[in-house]
Enzyme design. Structure first.
Site, PDB file in Angstrom:
ATOM      1  N   TYR A 142       0.849  -1.265  -0.094  1.00 57.41           N
ATOM      2  CA  TYR A 142       0.053  -0.008   0.084  1.00 57.41           C
ATOM      3  C   TYR A 142       1.041   1.096   0.117  1.00 57.41           C
ATOM      4  O   TYR A 142       0.399   2.436  -0.302  1.00 57.41           O
ATOM      5  CB  TYR A 142      -0.995  -0.010   1.181  1.00 57.41           C
ATOM      6  CG  TYR A 142      -1.978  -1.117   1.120  1.00 57.41           C
ATOM      7  CD1 TYR A 142      -2.010  -2.181   0.274  1.00 57.41           C
ATOM      8  CD2 TYR A 142      -3.041  -1.119   2.036  1.00 57.41           C
ATOM      9  CE1 TYR A 142      -3.236  -3.022   0.148  1.00 57.41           C
ATOM     10  CE2 TYR A 142      -4.080  -2.040   1.933  1.00 57.41           C
ATOM     11  CZ  TYR A 142      -4.067  -2.869   1.180  1.00 57.41           C
ATOM     12  OH  TYR A 142      -5.042  -3.785   1.031  1.00 57.41           O
ATOM     13  N   LYS A 191       2.931 -15.210   2.905  1.00 59.32           N
ATOM     14  CA  LYS A 191       3.068 -16.393   1.631  1.00 59.32           C
ATOM     15  C   LYS A 191       4.231 -16.668   1.356  1.00 59.32           C
ATOM     16  O   LYS A 191       4.953 -16.009   0.004  1.00 59.32           O
ATOM     17  CB  LYS A 191       2.143 -15.311   0.750  1.00 59.32           C
ATOM     18  CG  LYS A 191       1.900 -16.128  -0.608  1.00 59.32           C
ATOM     19  CD  LYS A 191       0.592 -17.014  -0.639  1.00 59.32           C
ATOM     20  CE  LYS A 191       0.711 -17.984  -1.958  1.00 59.32           C
ATOM     21  NZ  LYS A 191      -0.385 -18.838  -1.755  1.00 59.32           N
ATOM     22  N   ASP A 223      -3.375 -17.936   2.229  1.00 54.80           N
ATOM     23  CA  ASP A 223      -4.657 -18.475   1.418  1.00 54.80           C
ATOM     24  C   ASP A 223      -5.302 -19.699   2.666  1.00 54.80           C
ATOM     25  O   ASP A 223      -6.292 -19.868   2.713  1.00 54.80           O
ATOM     26  CB  ASP A 223      -4.327 -19.268   0.233  1.00 54.80           C
ATOM     27  CG  ASP A 223      -2.953 -19.905   0.211  1.00 54.80           C
ATOM     28  OD1 ASP A 223      -2.361 -19.964   1.349  1.00 54.80           O
ATOM     29  OD2 ASP A 223      -2.657 -20.631  -0.809  1.00 54.80           O
ATOM     30  N   ASP A 247      -5.588  -6.411   5.894  1.00 59.09           N
ATOM     31  CA  ASP A 247      -6.598  -5.678   5.321  1.00 59.09           C
ATOM     32  C   ASP A 247      -7.699  -6.437   4.921  1.00 59.09           C
ATOM     33  O   ASP A 247      -8.874  -6.487   5.589  1.00 59.09           O
ATOM     34  CB  ASP A 247      -6.563  -4.804   4.204  1.00 59.09           C
ATOM     35  CG  ASP A 247      -7.322  -3.794   3.719  1.00 59.09           C
ATOM     36  OD1 ASP A 247      -8.330  -3.590   4.351  1.00 59.09           O
ATOM     37  OD2 ASP A 247      -7.287  -3.631   2.422  1.00 59.09           O
ATOM     38  N   ASP A 251     -11.526  -8.080   7.263  1.00 57.91           N
ATOM     39  CA  ASP A 251     -12.872  -7.836   6.857  1.00 57.91           C
ATOM     40  C   ASP A 251     -13.413  -9.379   6.752  1.00 57.91           C
ATOM     41  O   ASP A 251     -14.771  -9.468   7.342  1.00 57.91           O
ATOM     42  CB  ASP A 251     -12.719  -7.479   5.174  1.00 57.91           C
ATOM     43  CG  ASP A 251     -12.922  -5.954   5.195  1.00 57.91           C
ATOM     44  OD1 ASP A 251     -12.300  -5.334   6.090  1.00 57.91           O
ATOM     45  OD2 ASP A 251     -13.514  -5.409   4.313  1.00 57.91           O
TER      46      ASP A 251
HETATM   47  C1  IPM Z   1      -9.204  -0.486   6.107  1.00 62.22           C
HETATM   48  C2  IPM Z   1      -9.654   0.222   4.684  1.00 62.22           C
HETATM   49  C3  IPM Z   1      -8.374   1.181   4.267  1.00 62.22           C
HETATM   50  C4  IPM Z   1      -7.098   0.141   4.227  1.00 62.22           C
HETATM   51  C5  IPM Z   1      -8.668   1.768   3.045  1.00 62.22           C
HETATM   52  C6  IPM Z   1      -9.843   2.477   2.824  1.00 62.22           C
HETATM   53  C7  IPM Z   1      -7.442   2.620   2.621  1.00 62.22           C
HETATM   54  O1  IPM Z   1      -9.829  -0.726   3.874  1.00 62.22           O
HETATM   55  O2  IPM Z   1      -9.057   0.491   7.165  1.00 62.22           O
HETATM   56  O3  IPM Z   1      -9.128  -1.437   6.307  1.00 62.22           O
HETATM   57  O4  IPM Z   1      -6.991  -0.451   3.466  1.00 62.22           O
HETATM   58  O5  IPM Z   1      -6.310   0.422   5.201  1.00 62.22           O
HETATM   59 MG    MG Z   2     -10.094  -2.701   4.916  1.00 54.97          MG
END
Ligand code: IPM
Ligand code: MG
Length: 355
Positions: A142, A191, A223, A247, A251
């Site tokens: 990133y 990985k 994975d 990241d 989620d």
């Molecule tokens: C998060 C979000 C951010 C990230 C994005 C919006 C830049 O997805 O905080 O997880 O990838 O860190």
């Molecule tokens: Mg995120």
């Protein structure tokens, strides 16, 4: 005590959920004798509209001058077509980097009251789960070198992943110490069967494991980790991983708790000033309608009390109030399954009543 908190309300539901957390903090201040001073700054789309850029020096300076920062969410369809470096999301990366916040703590815990919201089969989550994801936040792909160029087949784009020993060591140290304070189990996710960055990551984690004989440390390929999270989430205590893997996996971990509207996060550097934000986004579709679930942001404020200010009982008071409200059956729309739902303001009132 007196604490100066910078507020980055941001876009979409950001202002509503931050205001809920502010009300909760004010109640904590009243009850425990602290003064919280709040100073708002613009970020993301709100900053773009006002100043033409998603993150201004004024916002950075305000955050650096504060004791800690509470953030709502950024982004929305209005700004979706802007070039990458002008997007609201760029401000998030920018403020994390400017504040030196290399650690991102993302707890994902199954609330007993919300077991029914978990999409996993009942036998899989019979014993619940309680995971702490330690995500590296200011390095990796990133932040790596990127660009567009003409390649063999015409237009192409590239992003690069790079990790230094220093970056890996400092995040691994946080992870080992976090594991030591929890159930003593650390899984490092990489990985390493493909990536050189992962091989260096793994080597350094193994070296450091020798200094933490009380922590049971193992590796898992990313994975496989994505699969194990839905196969047997209870096997995880602390996870440490790179920026992008963290990241994605955070989620996934949030979804198995039932609602992404419940998950808080703390971003920390090498001092006590942190940035606290829900892990969900700005939900522009429900913005301004008093429908958003403010709990992730309220729990982010609880993390601030604990990690930035060392106020353990005040932090626990917020967590306890959230538990009590959920156990009493109160829900926001995202977790109400079409049943009766309280608005953002009303669920906040209930939480405040329980402090
Ligand atoms: C998060 C979000 C951010 C990230 C994005 C919006 C830049 O997805 O905080 O997880 O990838 O860190
Ligand atoms: Mg995120």
């Amino acid at each position: 005590m007196n604490y100066n908190i910078a507020l980055l309300r941001g876009d979409g539901i950001g202002p509503e959920i931050v205001d809920s957390a502010v009300r909760v903090l004010e109640k904590i201040g009243e009850k425990y004798g602290h003064t919280f001073n709040f100073t708002p700054y613009l970020i993301g789309g709100a900053s773009l509209d006002e100043y033409g850029i998603p993150l201004t020096q004024e916002t950075i300076d305000g955050c650096l001058a504060s004791d800690s920062v509470l953030l709502g969410a950024v982004g929305g369809p209005k700004w979706d077509t802007l070039p990458g470096n002008m997007r609201p999301e760029k401000a998030l990366l920018g403020i994390r980097a400017a504040m030196g916040l290399f650690t991102n703590l993302r707890p994902a815990k199954l609330y007993p009251a919300l077991k029914g919201d978990c999409p996993l089969r009942e036998d899989i989550v019979a014993n619940g789960f309680d995971i702490m994801i330690v995500r590296e936040l200011t390095g990796g792909i990133y932040f790596g070198e990127r660009g567009m160029r003409e390649g063999k087949y015409g237009e192409e784009a590239y992003d690069t992943e790079c990790y230094s020993r220093m970056e890996i060591e400092r995040i691994a140290k946080v992870a080992f110490e976090t594991a030591r304070k929890r159930r003593g189990k650390l899984i490092s996710i990489d990985k390493a069967n493909v990536l050189d960055t992962s091989r260096l990551w793994r080597k350094i984690v193994h070296e450091m494991a020798e200094q933490y004989p009380d922590v049971e440390c193992s590796d898992m390929l990313v994975d496989n980790a994505a699969m194990q999270l839905v196969r047997n989430p209870a096997q995880f205590d602390v996870i440490v991983t790179s920026n992008m893997f963290g990241d994605i996996l955070s989620d996934e971990a949030s979804q198995i708790t039932g609602s992404i509207g419940m998950l808080a996060s703390a971003s920390l550097g090498d001092n006590t000033r942190g940035l606290y934000e829900p892990i969900h986004g700005s939900a522009p579709d429900i913005a301004g309608q008093n429908k958003a679930n403010p709990i992730a942001t309220i729990l982010s404020a609880a993390m601030m009390l604990l990690y930035s200010f060392g106020l353990t009982k005040e932090s626990d008071a917020i967590i306890g109030a959230v538990d009590a409200v959920l156990n009493a059956g109160y829900r926001t729309a995202d977790i109400a399954h079409g049943g009766e739902a309280l608005g953002t303001v009303e669920i906040t009132d209930k939480i405040i009543e329980n402090i």
